[in-house]
Design a protein around this motif. Sequence first.
Motif, PDB file in Angstrom:
ATOM      1  N   ALA A  37       2.120  -1.737  -0.171  1.00 20.60           N
ATOM      2  CA  ALA A  37       0.857  -1.048  -0.470  1.00 20.60           C
ATOM      3  C   ALA A  37      -0.176  -1.538   0.525  1.00 20.60           C
ATOM      4  CB  ALA A  37       0.409  -1.362  -1.888  1.00 20.60           C
ATOM      5  N   ILE A  38      -0.645  -0.637   1.374  1.00 18.85           N
ATOM      6  CA  ILE A  38      -1.645  -1.061   2.357  1.00 18.85           C
ATOM      7  C   ILE A  38      -2.942  -0.278   2.179  1.00 18.85           C
ATOM      8  CG2 ILE A  38       0.183  -1.632   4.026  1.00 18.85           C
ATOM      9  CD1 ILE A  38      -1.497   0.755   5.628  1.00 18.85           C
ATOM     10  N   ALA A  39      -4.023  -0.908   2.528  1.00 16.89           N
ATOM     11  CA  ALA A  39      -5.323  -0.245   2.425  1.00 16.89           C
ATOM     12  C   ALA A  39      -5.924  -0.111   3.816  1.00 16.89           C
ATOM     13  CB  ALA A  39      -6.248  -1.069   1.542  1.00 16.89           C
ATOM     14  N   ILE A  40      -6.533   1.031   4.062  1.00 15.68           N
ATOM     15  CA  ILE A  40      -7.237   1.228   5.327  1.00 15.68           C
ATOM     16  C   ILE A  40      -8.722   1.260   5.011  1.00 15.68           C
ATOM     17  CG2 ILE A  40      -7.618   2.816   7.268  1.00 15.68           C
ATOM     18  CD1 ILE A  40      -4.688   3.781   6.744  1.00 15.68           C
ATOM     19  N   LYS A 189      -4.911  -0.785 -10.042  1.00 15.93           N
ATOM     20  CA  LYS A 189      -3.765  -1.493 -10.623  1.00 15.93           C
ATOM     21  C   LYS A 189      -2.629  -0.507 -10.900  1.00 15.93           C
ATOM     22  CE  LYS A 189      -5.081  -4.397 -13.886  1.00 15.93           C
ATOM     23  NZ  LYS A 189      -5.404  -4.815 -15.265  1.00 15.93           N
ATOM     24  N   LEU A 190      -3.004   0.637 -11.482  1.00 19.30           N
ATOM     25  CA  LEU A 190      -2.013   1.677 -11.817  1.00 19.30           C
ATOM     26  C   LEU A 190      -1.305   2.171 -10.557  1.00 19.30           C
ATOM     27  CD1 LEU A 190      -0.849   3.820 -13.862  1.00 19.30           C
ATOM     28  CD2 LEU A 190      -2.796   5.238 -13.236  1.00 19.30           C
ATOM     29  N   MET A 191      -2.101   2.429  -9.530  1.00 18.12           N
ATOM     30  CA  MET A 191      -1.551   2.992  -8.301  1.00 18.12           C
ATOM     31  C   MET A 191      -0.626   1.994  -7.616  1.00 18.12           C
ATOM     32  SD  MET A 191      -3.860   4.975  -5.538  1.00 18.12           S
ATOM     33  CE  MET A 191      -4.413   3.484  -4.770  1.00 18.12           C
ATOM     34  N   VAL A 192      -1.112   0.797  -7.456  1.00 12.97           N
ATOM     35  CA  VAL A 192      -0.308  -0.215  -6.770  1.00 12.97           C
ATOM     36  C   VAL A 192       0.915  -0.584  -7.626  1.00 12.97           C
ATOM     37  CG1 VAL A 192      -0.336  -2.548  -5.807  1.00 12.97           C
ATOM     38  CG2 VAL A 192      -2.269  -1.039  -5.433  1.00 12.97           C
ATOM     39  N   GLY A 193       0.787  -0.447  -8.943  1.00 16.38           N
ATOM     40  CA  GLY A 193       1.920  -0.703  -9.840  1.00 16.38           C
ATOM     41  C   GLY A 193       3.097   0.231  -9.573  1.00 16.38           C
ATOM     42  N   LEU A 194       2.813   1.364  -8.942  1.00 19.15           N
ATOM     43  CA  LEU A 194       3.886   2.325  -8.646  1.00 19.15           C
ATOM     44  C   LEU A 194       4.852   1.799  -7.591  1.00 19.15           C
ATOM     45  CD1 LEU A 194       1.841   5.655  -8.622  1.00 19.15           C
ATOM     46  CD2 LEU A 194       3.346   4.811 -10.413  1.00 19.15           C
ATOM     47  N   THR A 200       5.781   3.708  -1.530  1.00 19.35           N
ATOM     48  CA  THR A 200       4.998   3.072  -0.472  1.00 19.35           C
ATOM     49  C   THR A 200       3.604   3.673  -0.577  1.00 19.35           C
ATOM     50  OG1 THR A 200       6.975   2.954   0.883  1.00 19.35           O
ATOM     51  CG2 THR A 200       4.861   2.745   2.031  1.00 19.35           C
ATOM     52  N   ILE A 201       2.593   2.836  -0.556  1.00 22.54           N
ATOM     53  CA  ILE A 201       1.240   3.346  -0.794  1.00 22.54           C
ATOM     54  C   ILE A 201       0.331   3.058   0.395  1.00 22.54           C
ATOM     55  CG2 ILE A 201      -0.801   3.159  -2.301  1.00 22.54           C
ATOM     56  CD1 ILE A 201       1.499   2.212  -4.417  1.00 22.54           C
ATOM     57  N   ILE A 202      -0.326   4.111   0.845  1.00 27.14           N
ATOM     58  CA  ILE A 202      -1.346   3.938   1.887  1.00 27.14           C
ATOM     59  C   ILE A 202      -2.627   4.551   1.335  1.00 27.14           C
ATOM     60  CG2 ILE A 202      -2.039   4.470   4.261  1.00 27.14           C
ATOM     61  CD1 ILE A 202       0.931   4.730   4.968  1.00 27.14           C
ATOM     62  N   ALA A 203      -3.638   3.729   1.162  1.00 26.97           N
ATOM     63  CA  ALA A 203      -4.872   4.238   0.563  1.00 26.97           C
ATOM     64  C   ALA A 203      -6.071   3.906   1.435  1.00 26.97           C
ATOM     65  CB  ALA A 203      -5.054   3.635  -0.829  1.00 26.97           C
ATOM     66  N   THR A 211      -9.383  -4.316  -2.982  1.00 27.46           N
ATOM     67  CA  THR A 211      -8.373  -4.187  -1.946  1.00 27.46           C
ATOM     68  C   THR A 211      -7.642  -5.516  -1.741  1.00 27.46           C
ATOM     69  OG1 THR A 211      -9.913  -2.677  -0.931  1.00 27.46           O
ATOM     70  CG2 THR A 211      -8.030  -3.269   0.374  1.00 27.46           C
ATOM     71  N   SER A 212      -8.429  -6.601  -1.632  1.00 23.87           N
ATOM     72  CA  SER A 212      -7.775  -7.892  -1.384  1.00 23.87           C
ATOM     73  C   SER A 212      -6.990  -8.361  -2.612  1.00 23.87           C
ATOM     74  CB  SER A 212      -8.801  -8.936  -0.954  1.00 23.87           C
ATOM     75  OG  SER A 212      -9.832  -8.967  -1.896  1.00 23.87           O
ATOM     76  N   LYS A 213      -7.394  -7.889  -3.802  1.00 25.55           N
ATOM     77  CA  LYS A 213      -6.700  -8.308  -5.012  1.00 25.55           C
ATOM     78  C   LYS A 213      -5.365  -7.577  -5.198  1.00 25.55           C
ATOM     79  CE  LYS A 213      -7.434  -9.085  -9.931  1.00 25.55           C
ATOM     80  NZ  LYS A 213      -8.292  -8.867 -11.074  1.00 25.55           N
ATOM     81  N   TYR A 214      -5.333  -6.304  -4.871  1.00 25.74           N
ATOM     82  CA  TYR A 214      -4.152  -5.501  -5.232  1.00 25.74           C
ATOM     83  C   TYR A 214      -3.267  -5.055  -4.063  1.00 25.74           C
ATOM     84  CZ  TYR A 214      -6.000  -5.389  -9.918  1.00 25.74           C
ATOM     85  OH  TYR A 214      -6.438  -5.760 -11.150  1.00 25.74           O
ATOM     86  N   PHE A 215      -3.792  -5.013  -2.872  1.00 27.47           N
ATOM     87  CA  PHE A 215      -2.995  -4.466  -1.761  1.00 27.47           C
ATOM     88  C   PHE A 215      -2.322  -5.569  -0.960  1.00 27.47           C
ATOM     89  CE2 PHE A 215      -5.474  -0.927  -3.057  1.00 27.47           C
ATOM     90  CZ  PHE A 215      -4.748   0.203  -2.714  1.00 27.47           C
ATOM     91  N   ASP A 216      -1.149  -5.229  -0.414  1.00 25.90           N
ATOM     92  CA  ASP A 216      -0.389  -6.221   0.356  1.00 25.90           C
ATOM     93  C   ASP A 216      -1.065  -6.525   1.689  1.00 25.90           C
ATOM     94  OD1 ASP A 216       1.605  -6.240  -1.600  1.00 25.90           O
ATOM     95  OD2 ASP A 216       2.497  -4.429  -0.752  1.00 25.90           O
ATOM     96  N   LYS A 217      -1.565  -5.492   2.317  1.00 23.15           N
ATOM     97  CA  LYS A 217      -2.207  -5.684   3.625  1.00 23.15           C
ATOM     98  C   LYS A 217      -3.454  -4.822   3.710  1.00 23.15           C
ATOM     99  CE  LYS A 217       1.989  -6.630   6.267  1.00 23.15           C
ATOM    100  NZ  LYS A 217       3.054  -5.989   7.020  1.00 23.15           N
ATOM    101  N   ILE A 218      -4.401  -5.280   4.502  1.00 23.49           N
ATOM    102  CA  ILE A 218      -5.623  -4.503   4.713  1.00 23.49           C
ATOM    103  C   ILE A 218      -5.769  -4.265   6.212  1.00 23.49           C
ATOM    104  CG2 ILE A 218      -8.131  -4.449   4.424  1.00 23.49           C
ATOM    105  CD1 ILE A 218      -7.730  -6.538   2.168  1.00 23.49           C
TER     106      ILE A 218
END
Lengths: 230, 242
Positions: A37-40, A189-194, A200-203, A211-218
């Motif tokens: 799960a990554i955040a942009i 939480k719900l989204m990253v829980g998927l 694979t999540i790109i948000a 973002t820093s709490k739930y995503f693997d990379k920023i």
Amino acid sequence: MPEPSAGHAVELNDVFFSYGSTRILSGVNLKVGYGEAIAIMGRSGVGKTTLLKIIAGILKPEKGYVRVLGCITNTGCFNSLRGRIAYIPQNLGLVEGESALYNVLLAKAPSKPLRFMAGLWGRDDLSEALEALRMVGLDGKAKSRVDRLSGGERQRVAIARAILQRAEILLADEPVSNLDLDTAEDIAKLMVGLKSKGLTIIAVMHDKWLTSKYFDKIYLLDGGILREAV
Amino acid sequence: MRLIMIMLVITLILSYPLGLIDIGVWAKVGVNIAKFLPELGVRWDLVGDALIASYETLIISLLGVSGGTLIAYILAPLASPLIVPPRVALVGRMTANAIRTVPAILWAILFVILVGPGPKAGALALIIYTSGYLAKFFYESLEAISREHYDSLRVIGLRGLPLAFALYSHAKRYIISNVLFMLEYNVRTATILGFVGAGGIGYYIMNYLGMLNYQATLTFVIFTLLLVVAIDLVSYIARLRV
């Protein structure tokens, strides 16, 4: 043409994109592993949505290539992937005036076009859709019109659609914007829980704390360049 | 206001050769109305016929709207480059425009020739005319939907007619509003179609007028008015509920 790679769910290689004479992306490189799960992040107008649209195959890069689930975008291989990618735009893409159930069942329309057009869904389809709504915490809201739901509930409907779609990649454009802090955290939480379902999540995100709490990379997009935030 | 005055003056000048601004003509109108009014009245013995004719007009209009909507629903996606390749869309668009260009009354004359006089010809004429008109409204409604909605449906994997149906659901209000508009339009048009033998209340109006039977004519005109007002009312209520 580069060879298909099984290593990453999404891979961008030296991607350039411009709107007319305005350069938006100047050689973007990105590798996202399966189930990551990554955040942009980045300032408004830097091209985050554009980047997401390029990954979804909606926009074509003017230079470089994008490989999603082993297929280069805008090729026959990529077209056959449709349905394995879910895209939640900023306006969520929900059909206003229709029920949450109708909106979730849209995910089944490509595989069952006649049922969709006739509005005659089978018992299996309905129970799967209801299960998807249950998973996002909207059990009792199946028949509620989406325009009468709260912002968080609408977001959940869009996520339920991605669940029913059995998408492998979820692209979400500012999924928690305009939500209060608690609801935003619930949705993140719900989204990253998927990820547990292999997604694979790109948000595209704005909230640094979430973002820093739930995503693997920023990743930060600035000046057309994407770099990982440390 | 100034523009309206300029337009009025130009129109008056241009209409002078036709005698339209001759005061004498307008004075004659007043005299004729005074002679004509006492001849008007309602023929109560024709109320039964008027009711049946109104019902026929209503059914012709409803058939026109439902049949035309169905055809337009399929035709509009074929005229939209969002759904089909641009060249196919051009052909679809030209077909819809060609259908719409021919007035309903000409379609009625054609169908009176093809299927004979009566409500069948009227219904067929309105089905064809309505399909051309609504196809334009529908493909415009497809193209007015936000790009984000369109993109999210494309990414799901929707293509062709199912994509169009999904887009239609975004434009439901606009579509219903246009279908109701066509229903109102068809009721008025169905009245005229009777003049060329395509059934409905217009057939009676034309015949009684030809016989200079003004009381009978007025009876049918009143029923036309009631039908139009009733449909407008139903349409208004339906719009409020959408």
